[in-house]
Design an enzyme around this catalytic site. Sequence first.
Site, short mmCIF file in Angstrom:
data_model
loop_
_atom_site.label_atom_id
_atom_site.label_comp_id
_atom_site.label_asym_id
_atom_site.label_seq_id
_atom_site.Cartn_x
_atom_site.Cartn_y
_atom_site.Cartn_z
N ASP A 1 0.88 -1.16 0.00
CA ASP A 1 0.00 0.00 0.00
C ASP A 1 0.93 1.23 0.00
O ASP A 1 2.12 1.11 0.28
CB ASP A 1 -0.88 -0.03 1.25
CG ASP A 1 -1.79 1.17 1.35
OD1 ASP A 1 -2.28 1.62 0.30
OD2 ASP A 1 -2.00 1.66 2.46
N ASP B 1 -1.84 -1.00 5.90
CA ASP B 1 -2.14 -0.44 7.22
C ASP B 1 -3.08 -1.32 8.04
O ASP B 1 -3.31 -1.06 9.20
CB ASP B 1 -2.71 0.97 7.12
CG ASP B 1 -4.02 1.03 6.34
OD1 ASP B 1 -4.67 -0.01 6.18
OD2 ASP B 1 -4.38 2.13 5.87
N ASP C 1 -7.25 -2.03 4.20
CA ASP C 1 -6.86 -3.08 3.25
C ASP C 1 -7.13 -4.48 3.79
O ASP C 1 -6.44 -5.42 3.41
CB ASP C 1 -5.37 -2.93 2.91
CG ASP C 1 -5.07 -1.62 2.22
OD1 ASP C 1 -5.78 -1.31 1.25
OD2 ASP C 1 -4.16 -0.91 2.66
#
Length: 689
Positions: free
Chosen positions: A381, A575, A579
């Site tokens: 991410d 995180d 997600d």
Amino acid sequence: MEHGHRHEHAHEETCGCGHKHAHEESCGCGHEHAHEESCGCGHGHEHEHGDSCGCGHEHGGHEDAEKRTMLIRLIAGGVLFSGGLVAHFCKAPLYVELPLFLACYGVVAYDVILSAVRGILHGKVFGESFLMTVSSIGAFILGEYPEGAAVMLLYQLGEWLTDLALDRSHDSIRAILDIRPDTANVLRNGAAETVDPASVAIGDTIVIRPGERVPLDGVILSGASALDTRALTGESVPRAAREGDTVLSGCIALDGMLTVRVEKTFGESTASKIIRMVEEASDRKTPAERFITKFARSYTPAVVGAAVLLAVVPPLLFHGVWVEWIRRALVFLVISCPCALVISIPLAVFGGLGAASRAGVLIKGGNFLEALNRAHTVVFDKTGTLTEGVFSVRHVLPEPGFTEAALLRYAAAAESFSTHPIAMSIRTAYGEAVDPASVSDYAEHGGEGVSASVGSHTVSVGNLRLMQRLSLSVSEPDEAGTRVFVAVDGQYAGCIVIADALKPDSAQTVRALNALGIRRQIMLTGDAKPVADAVANELGLDGVSSELLPDQKLEAVEALYETLPKTGTLLFLGDGINDAPVLKRADVGVAMGALGSDAAIEAADAVIPSDAPSKLVDAIAIARKTHRITVQNIVFALAMKAIFLLLGALGLANLWVAVFGDVGVMLLAVLNAMRVFRLSITAPDRLRR
């Protein structure tokens, strides 16, 4: 590991009680069931390491006493054995020699014999205690008194040395399991009262004095202190904490007294979560551990049967000497025990989990450690993972007639009533307080920006759509980031570029993963394409997909699986909250900086409590080292067993050699496995080689 159902073995060996079948050395509950259910060899380690159970040290004194007793027995047995050897070589009468060897045997062997009898009564015949009892008693029956006593004396010495090695191996896990304090100081009626942390409720106020460990998660009401967070994050540098900051249980207040409002109960505190993760990690076994479990259960009965055939077939069919072939069968039995495998393999895995924990990566099980070893693709991410997750002004680009200071002043004043992160970053960059009386006629334009009267000027701040609505032509800057355009009195005044800064170790992480041979590093983000492309180019990533919604991220990961080698795994670093679907789908989902988040710990397979992505490199390096040591032990133990078994069957090995073939190989394998515990977390370059 199949990509579609990677959790299928997560609890296959457990019974629901948490520890019954937790197996080998990695159960976290001590060793009560360490070998009974897993190896089929009946190791007598039921009492070895109870003080690693996470319940404190209440078993430590009992275990220390047992070890001291065993040492006394070994010394006494050694003295009696030495006396027997002197009588043997001096050709003393049998009534002098035999009692010495029998006394030695009785001192060191009585618990092994009892264990063998209990195993037979419970239907577990093919255990190591049974093998050692039969072979040693058989040696006495055949008149090989020194060998009979030596088998049991050296076996018990090997077990005692192995216990010492295993005790040391658990120090890294004990440190983790000791992070939960036994007491808390609660303010009641104006005075601090020492109580059990489990009795403290949410909203209560607790006091943490210098040198004390934080017992419960909470928010600082007053005071300031430097916090030692090594037990949680693996970071050696203390973290400053002051009024309004969140503190997590398990940290140590180094200086200054803190008054804290409790935000979570004892059972849901950070320290409790970590302990549960460590204890539950043993339920998820590596393929090597599952192989050894199945191998030992069939191997031991097979070699016992082979020993019986070795003792009976040659004398019956080929006129062999009964005494000689029975002796060979006894040697074969001593050699046959697979203890080197069933102890050292789980020990290596347990060591890998402990080393990763010390390095600041909490891994939920040995199966995920093995998946890290086979990492092929790493997916990141962006926001909060590779970047700081905090917007800041990177460039101020005024048009002719305006200065940077003036452009920031107008924008900060117009944004003075907004709580948007972009507005806050502009006000932070301006660095001065805005007089509310100078701002009037404030208006927000949904999806475009804001406008306001600043003194005698009309100021508009927003995106390109707002400028177009005002019929203003703008010059788009080349700098990557979120562009905020400013107009003053209907004239285009300039652009402010806001971006999320890269974390200091993001570039280092990408380079280190490349050095480890990770084939693909991909970034998936919901951010705008120019920003995402700029970050990917700066880091040197292999690919990037931007402007993705959570379900689109999942689709992108599915597409990556189409080209993933069968033996490779996919890791996702995010995180842990936004997600969650991708964290669940990946072979190993790693949550960053999310230790205080229940959602993160639930969704992820590993948690990095700190915000440093480079911790993933340490985790992969430790996983690979653990895998190498595991393979070494499997090859070494099987090869040595095969050689010694062949020598025993051919009559080229006596009981002395047989003892080394069992106990010696076991000790060498355990010592090799313990190299995992000595991995340095302060020398990452050495780790990553």
